[in-house]
Design a protein around this motif. Structure first.
Motif, short mmCIF file in Angstrom:
data_model
loop_
_atom_site.label_atom_id
_atom_site.label_comp_id
_atom_site.label_asym_id
_atom_site.label_seq_id
_atom_site.Cartn_x
_atom_site.Cartn_y
_atom_site.Cartn_z
N SER A 214 0.83 -1.21 0.00
CA SER A 214 0.00 0.00 0.00
C SER A 214 0.86 1.25 0.00
O SER A 214 0.59 2.22 -0.74
CB SER A 214 -0.93 0.01 1.22
OG SER A 214 -1.80 -1.09 1.20
N PHE B 271 0.46 3.50 -3.33
CA PHE B 271 -0.24 4.77 -3.15
C PHE B 271 0.71 5.91 -2.76
O PHE B 271 0.43 7.07 -3.06
CB PHE B 271 -1.34 4.63 -2.09
CG PHE B 271 -2.44 3.69 -2.51
CD1 PHE B 271 -3.39 4.09 -3.44
CD2 PHE B 271 -2.51 2.40 -1.98
CE1 PHE B 271 -4.40 3.23 -3.83
CE2 PHE B 271 -3.52 1.54 -2.37
CZ PHE B 271 -4.47 1.94 -3.30
N ILE C 69 1.92 5.48 -7.79
CA ILE C 69 0.85 6.28 -8.40
C ILE C 69 1.28 7.75 -8.54
O ILE C 69 1.14 8.34 -9.62
CB ILE C 69 -0.47 6.15 -7.61
CG1 ILE C 69 -1.03 4.73 -7.79
CG2 ILE C 69 -1.49 7.18 -8.07
CD1 ILE C 69 -2.29 4.45 -7.00
#
Length: 313
Positions: free
Chosen positions: A176, A180, A184
């Motif tokens: 994660s 994120f 990204i």
């Protein structure tokens, strides 16, 4: 340590890491703190003329200042034991402002992309209200996501940034963070920067506009390079350290190199606090030009009004 492997004491690695960290962190703190405080004070002076970009700049400067203030604590408590709650707070402060900076840089990049791709719509829609909401959302999310620091931290006296529990290194949590918190944002920045570069290189404008485009092009390229240099090593190091904690990497010498790599790469990421001043310089220049333009308009309006009155009387 793996059996049958002759390894150097890990304390030697930690001492070397502290020396390197000091060599990077102290100049970063000395240079970065006054520059960011100066930038923040200048932005606040222009509060009545805020735009979306300036709101992002204020929040970026604030994130950089808070991160810089955490560096002395990070250096000190990396070598001295501290209560678990204090370590959790220091680590939370550090990571909140690191990822807060990343997300705000993404917002600035998107804003620049919109202004370059759609110049009339982008410049007409410069109300700071949306940017304020976005920044509030970023701060809320990053602080919320830092809560595992308190849950995963060992409770006893310990060295900060060294004694995270096994839960903190579980694969879903690290994936994660990587996806994120880095991949990204990196994808967005690369896409927007590539589009901006393409548009600016294909502009057919006058000499003055071409000079402005060259300046914008330089800022875009520097921003992309700085992001890659500052944040890629630390996220690669986090990935490798996760493999160590999951016992995928068991070779002792390799584990020691990864331990050194992650500590040094965190300090390299902090250099972003100083390099962000490139953004501040161009943002302040825009403010100065807008302020100068506003004075010219006001002076012209005054002269026009006086001329009209003279004609009437």
């Amino acid at each position: 340590m793996s059996e049958g492997t002759n390894c150097t004491d890990i304390n030697i690695i930690d001492k070397l890491a502290v020396t390197i960290q000091s060599g990077i962190s102290i100049p970063t703190f000395i240079l970065g703190l006054p520059l960011n405080v100066l930038a923040l004070s200048i932005f606040c002076r222009f509060w009545s003329r805020q735009t979306k970009t300036s709101v992002y700049m204020i929040n970026l400067a604030l994130a950089d200042i808070l991160l810089l203030l955490s560096l002395p604590l990070k250096l000190y408590y990396s070598t001295k034991e501290a209560p678990g709650l204090l370590c959790a707070f220091i680590q939370s402060l550090y990571f909140v402002n690191t990822y807060g900076s990343i997300f705000i840089i993404v917002c600035i990049t998107i804003d620049r992309y919109i202004c370059i791709r759609y110049p009339f719509e982008g410049r007409a829609n410069q109300s700071p209200k949306w940017a304020i909401l976005v920044c509030c959302f970023i701060w809320a999310v990053t602080w919320f996501c830092s809560s595992p620091m308190y849950m995963f931290q060992e409770k006893d006296e310990l060295l900060c940034f060294h004694n995270m529990s096994k839960q903190a290194w579980n694969i879903p949590y690290i994936v994660s963070v990587e996806v994120f918190g880095f991949l990204i944002p990196l994808s967005v920045i690369v896409f927007c920067s590539a589009q901006n570069i393409w548009i600016l290189l294909n502009h057919k404008n006058g000499a003055k506009k071409k000079a402005e485009d060259r300046g914008s092009l330089l800022v875009i390229i520097i921003n992309l390079v700085v992001f890659l240099v500052c944040f890629t090593p630390v996220h690669l190091a986090i990935c490798l350290q996760c493999l160590v904690r999951q016992h995928v990497i068991v070779d002792c010498n390799l584990k020691q190199k990864i331990s050194l790599f992650i500590q040094v790469s965190m300090m390299v990421a902090n250099l972003n606090c100083c390099l962000d001043t490139i953004f501040y310089y161009f943002a302040v220049r825009e403010f100065r030009e807008k302020a100068h333009l506003k004075k010219i308009i006001e002076l012209s309006a005054t002269c026009l009004a006086r001329g009209t009155l003279t004609a009437l009387f």
